[in-house]
Write a protein that holds these residues in place. Structure first.
Motif, PDB file in Angstrom:
ATOM      1  N   CYS A   1      40.344  41.265  36.530  1.00  0.00           N
ATOM      2  CA  CYS A   1      38.984  41.671  36.147  1.00  0.00           C
ATOM      3  C   CYS A   1      38.429  40.754  35.073  1.00  0.00           C
ATOM      4  CB  CYS A   1      38.991  43.119  35.669  1.00  0.00           C
ATOM      5  SG  CYS A   1      39.361  44.341  36.951  1.00  0.00           S
ATOM      6  N   LEU A   2      39.251  40.414  34.086  1.00  0.00           N
ATOM      7  CA  LEU A   2      38.794  39.538  33.010  1.00  0.00           C
ATOM      8  C   LEU A   2      38.538  38.121  33.530  1.00  0.00           C
ATOM      9  CD1 LEU A   2      41.179  40.735  30.159  1.00  0.00           C
ATOM     10  CD2 LEU A   2      38.738  41.195  30.356  1.00  0.00           C
ATOM     11  N   ALA A   3      39.406  37.642  34.451  1.00  0.00           N
ATOM     12  CA  ALA A   3      39.197  36.308  35.007  1.00  0.00           C
ATOM     13  C   ALA A   3      37.929  36.246  35.850  1.00  0.00           C
ATOM     14  CB  ALA A   3      40.414  35.896  35.837  1.00  0.00           C
ATOM     15  N   ALA A   4      37.569  37.372  36.487  1.00  0.00           N
ATOM     16  CA  ALA A   4      36.326  37.403  37.245  1.00  0.00           C
ATOM     17  C   ALA A   4      35.100  37.468  36.333  1.00  0.00           C
ATOM     18  CB  ALA A   4      36.333  38.608  38.192  1.00  0.00           C
ATOM     19  N   ARG A   5      35.296  37.996  35.132  1.00  0.00           N
ATOM     20  CA  ARG A   5      34.177  38.133  34.186  1.00  0.00           C
ATOM     21  C   ARG A   5      33.947  36.866  33.380  1.00  0.00           C
ATOM     22  NH1 ARG A   5      31.080  37.730  30.748  1.00  0.00           N
ATOM     23  NH2 ARG A   5      30.117  39.277  29.361  1.00  0.00           N
ATOM     24  N   PHE A   6      35.016  36.118  33.062  1.00  0.00           N
ATOM     25  CA  PHE A   6      34.916  34.950  32.196  1.00  0.00           C
ATOM     26  C   PHE A   6      35.382  33.702  32.949  1.00  0.00           C
ATOM     27  CE2 PHE A   6      35.548  38.563  29.318  1.00  0.00           C
ATOM     28  CZ  PHE A   6      34.426  38.422  28.504  1.00  0.00           C
ATOM     29  N   PRO A   7      35.010  32.506  32.468  1.00  0.00           N
ATOM     30  CA  PRO A   7      35.377  31.279  33.180  1.00  0.00           C
ATOM     31  C   PRO A   7      36.829  30.860  32.992  1.00  0.00           C
ATOM     32  CG  PRO A   7      34.080  30.748  31.226  1.00  0.00           C
ATOM     33  CD  PRO A   7      34.054  32.245  31.357  1.00  0.00           C
ATOM     34  N   GLU A   8      37.554  31.483  32.050  1.00  0.00           N
ATOM     35  CA  GLU A   8      38.944  31.082  31.832  1.00  0.00           C
ATOM     36  C   GLU A   8      39.833  31.507  33.002  1.00  0.00           C
ATOM     37  OE1 GLU A   8      36.983  30.591  28.102  1.00  0.00           O
ATOM     38  OE2 GLU A   8      37.025  32.274  29.491  1.00  0.00           O
ATOM     39  N   SER A   9      40.921  30.766  33.206  1.00  0.00           N
ATOM     40  CA  SER A   9      41.841  31.058  34.301  1.00  0.00           C
ATOM     41  C   SER A   9      42.700  32.279  33.976  1.00  0.00           C
ATOM     42  CB  SER A   9      42.750  29.849  34.555  1.00  0.00           C
ATOM     43  OG  SER A   9      43.590  29.610  33.432  1.00  0.00           O
ATOM     44  N   GLU A  10      43.359  32.821  35.005  1.00  0.00           N
ATOM     45  CA  GLU A  10      44.256  33.957  34.799  1.00  0.00           C
ATOM     46  C   GLU A  10      45.393  33.596  33.853  1.00  0.00           C
ATOM     47  OE1 GLU A  10      45.657  35.865  38.282  1.00  0.00           O
ATOM     48  OE2 GLU A  10      43.693  35.985  39.245  1.00  0.00           O
ATOM     49  N   ALA A  11      45.880  32.353  33.946  1.00  0.00           N
ATOM     50  CA  ALA A  11      46.986  31.941  33.071  1.00  0.00           C
ATOM     51  C   ALA A  11      46.562  31.942  31.603  1.00  0.00           C
ATOM     52  CB  ALA A  11      47.483  30.553  33.481  1.00  0.00           C
ATOM     53  N   ARG A  12      45.367  31.431  31.312  1.00  0.00           N
ATOM     54  CA  ARG A  12      44.901  31.400  29.924  1.00  0.00           C
ATOM     55  C   ARG A  12      44.615  32.803  29.409  1.00  0.00           C
ATOM     56  NH1 ARG A  12      40.622  27.391  27.930  1.00  0.00           N
ATOM     57  NH2 ARG A  12      41.687  28.071  26.037  1.00  0.00           N
ATOM     58  N   ILE A  13      44.055  33.660  30.256  1.00  0.00           N
ATOM     59  CA  ILE A  13      43.802  35.032  29.834  1.00  0.00           C
ATOM     60  C   ILE A  13      45.116  35.768  29.608  1.00  0.00           C
ATOM     61  CG2 ILE A  13      42.902  37.245  30.645  1.00  0.00           C
ATOM     62  CD1 ILE A  13      40.586  35.752  31.886  1.00  0.00           C
ATOM     63  N   THR A  14      46.093  35.533  30.478  1.00  0.00           N
ATOM     64  CA  THR A  14      47.408  36.145  30.289  1.00  0.00           C
ATOM     65  C   THR A  14      48.019  35.712  28.967  1.00  0.00           C
ATOM     66  OG1 THR A  14      47.779  36.223  32.679  1.00  0.00           O
ATOM     67  CG2 THR A  14      49.723  36.381  31.267  1.00  0.00           C
ATOM     68  N   ALA A  15      47.917  34.428  28.653  1.00  0.00           N
ATOM     69  CA  ALA A  15      48.464  33.934  27.389  1.00  0.00           C
ATOM     70  C   ALA A  15      47.746  34.568  26.200  1.00  0.00           C
ATOM     71  CB  ALA A  15      48.344  32.409  27.330  1.00  0.00           C
ATOM     72  N   ALA A  16      46.428  34.723  26.296  1.00  0.00           N
ATOM     73  CA  ALA A  16      45.685  35.325  25.192  1.00  0.00           C
ATOM     74  C   ALA A  16      46.057  36.797  25.009  1.00  0.00           C
ATOM     75  CB  ALA A  16      44.184  35.187  25.448  1.00  0.00           C
ATOM     76  N   LEU A  17      46.252  37.511  26.104  1.00  0.00           N
ATOM     77  CA  LEU A  17      46.670  38.909  26.009  1.00  0.00           C
ATOM     78  C   LEU A  17      48.035  39.033  25.354  1.00  0.00           C
ATOM     79  CD1 LEU A  17      45.505  40.290  29.486  1.00  0.00           C
ATOM     80  CD2 LEU A  17      44.467  40.722  27.264  1.00  0.00           C
ATOM     81  N   ARG A  18      48.918  38.103  25.642  1.00  0.00           N
ATOM     82  CA  ARG A  18      50.243  38.147  25.024  1.00  0.00           C
ATOM     83  C   ARG A  18      50.158  37.839  23.526  1.00  0.00           C
ATOM     84  NH1 ARG A  18      53.757  39.142  28.750  1.00  0.00           N
ATOM     85  NH2 ARG A  18      53.454  38.452  30.899  1.00  0.00           N
ATOM     86  N   GLU A  19      49.248  36.951  23.137  1.00  0.00           N
ATOM     87  CA  GLU A  19      49.024  36.727  21.711  1.00  0.00           C
ATOM     88  C   GLU A  19      48.610  38.025  21.024  1.00  0.00           C
ATOM     89  OE1 GLU A  19      46.905  33.182  20.241  1.00  0.00           O
ATOM     90  OE2 GLU A  19      46.638  32.651  22.348  1.00  0.00           O
ATOM     91  N   LEU A  20      47.686  38.759  21.642  1.00  0.00           N
ATOM     92  CA  LEU A  20      47.201  39.997  21.044  1.00  0.00           C
ATOM     93  C   LEU A  20      48.295  41.057  21.012  1.00  0.00           C
ATOM     94  CD1 LEU A  20      43.658  40.154  22.681  1.00  0.00           C
ATOM     95  CD2 LEU A  20      44.246  39.428  20.367  1.00  0.00           C
ATOM     96  N   GLU A  21      49.163  41.070  22.034  1.00  0.00           N
ATOM     97  CA  GLU A  21      50.293  42.003  22.012  1.00  0.00           C
ATOM     98  C   GLU A  21      51.233  41.685  20.857  1.00  0.00           C
ATOM     99  OE1 GLU A  21      51.805  43.806  26.031  1.00  0.00           O
ATOM    100  OE2 GLU A  21      51.422  41.675  26.346  1.00  0.00           O
ATOM    101  N   ALA A  22      51.535  40.399  20.688  1.00  0.00           N
ATOM    102  CA  ALA A  22      52.450  40.004  19.625  1.00  0.00           C
ATOM    103  C   ALA A  22      51.870  40.314  18.252  1.00  0.00           C
ATOM    104  CB  ALA A  22      52.770  38.506  19.735  1.00  0.00           C
ATOM    105  N   ALA A  23      50.544  40.231  18.112  1.00  0.00           N
ATOM    106  CA  ALA A  23      49.900  40.501  16.827  1.00  0.00           C
ATOM    107  C   ALA A  23      49.614  41.981  16.618  1.00  0.00           C
ATOM    108  CB  ALA A  23      48.596  39.706  16.721  1.00  0.00           C
TER     109      ALA A  23
END
Length: 265
Positions: free
Chosen positions: A69-91
Motif C-alpha cells: 500500500c505504501l509503495a503504491a502511494r509513494f514513489p519509493e520501492s518496496e525494498a526502500r520502504i521495508t528498510a525504512a519500516l525496519r528503522e522505525l521498528e528498531a527506534a
C-alpha cells in the motif's frame, strides 16, 4: 512631483538570522498532526524513515499501512520502504505483529508510537535496588538482525577495499541488508552479491551498494504447505474373539487370522 516607491528592506528585521531557514508560521486550526522534534530531528533515522513515520502518524486508526500500500502511494520501492519500516521498528516508533484471524487468514497489525521513549518509561515498573549488579538484558531480535547487517557492511572492505563505508552510511544501509537476511539469504550470499563483478572504480560506495541491494533483492521464500496429521485408522471389533484392533474395515484381528488353518475362508 516624484512618485514614491515601495522598496523591499535590504536586510532581515532585527533579530532574524542573515542566512539559513526562516519560518513563517500560521497556527493550524484543523487537519494537522503533532510531530515531536525527537522524530523530525532524529540523529540516526534516514529522511525516508522520518517522513514515513510522520505519514503513518497522520493516518486514522485502521488505515492500511502495508508495504504494498505504501509503495503504491509513494514513489519509493518496496525494498526502500521495508528498510525504512525496519528503522522505525528498531527506534521504537513502530511495532508490527502477525495475527491469525478466526477464518485462518494471517494479517499484520501495525502499532504506531508518537513518543516511544515516554511510553516505555511510563509502562516500566519501578524496580527495587538490587544487592548486586544485574547483567544487561539481551538485545531484541530487531537489534540483533540490525547489528548482524551492520557487521556485514563494515566487513566488506576486507574483501573489496573500494567498498569502505562510513559509520553513517552503514547505519542507513543496514536495514536494507536486514531485508535480505529476513528472506533467509545467508550472510555469505549477501556478501558475494555485493562484492562480485565490481567496476574498476566505485566513486560512491553507499549509493552503489544501495542500488545492488534494491535491484538484486530476491523474493521471499514461498510458504511451505502445512503438514496435516495422517488420518487415524479406526478401531474394529474382531468378529471371533471380540478383541479390539485397528483396521480400515471390520474383520478378524491378527491373532485370529494367524490361527486360521491354511485355505480357510
Amino acid at each position: 512631483m516624484a512618485t514614491s516607491q515601495v522598496i523591499a528592506p535590504s536586510r532581515a528585521p532585527s533579530g532574524s538570522p542573515a542566512a539559513g531557514v526562516q519560518h513563517v508560521n500560521v497556527r493550524h486550526t484543523s487537519g494537522f498532526t503533532v510531530i515531536g522534534n525527537h522524530l523530525a530531528q532524529h540523529p540516526d533515522l534516514s529522511l525516508l524513515a522520518i517522513g514515513l513515520a510522520a505519514h503513518i502518524q497522520s493516518l486514522p486508526a485502521g488505515a492500511r499501512v502495508g508495504i504494498k500500500c505504501l509503495a503504491a502511494r509513494f514513489p519509493e520501492s518496496e525494498a526502500r520502504i521495508t528498510a525504512a519500516l525496519r528503522e522505525l521498528e528498531a527506534a521504537g516508533y513502530l511495532r508490527r505483529s502477525r495475527l491469525r484471524l478466526p477464518n485462518g487468514r494471517v494479517v499484520t497489525r501495525t502499532t504506531s508510537y508518537n513518543q516511544p521513549h515516554a511510553i516505555a518509561s511510563a509502562s516500566a515498573p519501578v524496580a527495587s535496588p538490587a544487592p548486586c549488579k544485574q547483567p544487561p538484558p539481551p538485545p531484541i531480535p530487531v537489534e540483533t538482525r540490525h547489528r548482524a547487517a551492520a557487521d556485514l557492511l563494515a566487513g566488506l572492505r576486507r574483501h573489496a577495499p573500494q567498498l569502505t563505508l562510513s559509520a553513517r552510511d552503514i547505519s542507513q544501509i543496514a536495514p536494507e541488508v536486514t531485508t535480505w537476511l529476513d528472506r533467509n539469504v545467508r550472510p555469505a550470499a549477501v556478501r558475494h552479491a555485493l562484492t562480485s563483478d565490481l567496476p574498476p572504480v566505485v566513486r560512491h560506495p553507499a549509493g552503489f551498494l544501495r542500488t545492488r541491494l534494491t535491484d538484486l533483492l530476491p523474493p521471499p521464500l514461498p510458504t511451505a504447505p502445512e503438514r496435516t496429521a495422517p488420518e487415524a485408522v479406526p478401531l474394529q471389533d474382531c468378529d471371533r474373539c471380540e478383541r479390539v484392533f485397528r483396521a480400515p474395515e471390520p474383520g478378524h484381528c491378527r491373532e485370529c487370522r494367524e490361527a486360521e488353518p491354511p485355505g480357510a475362508a
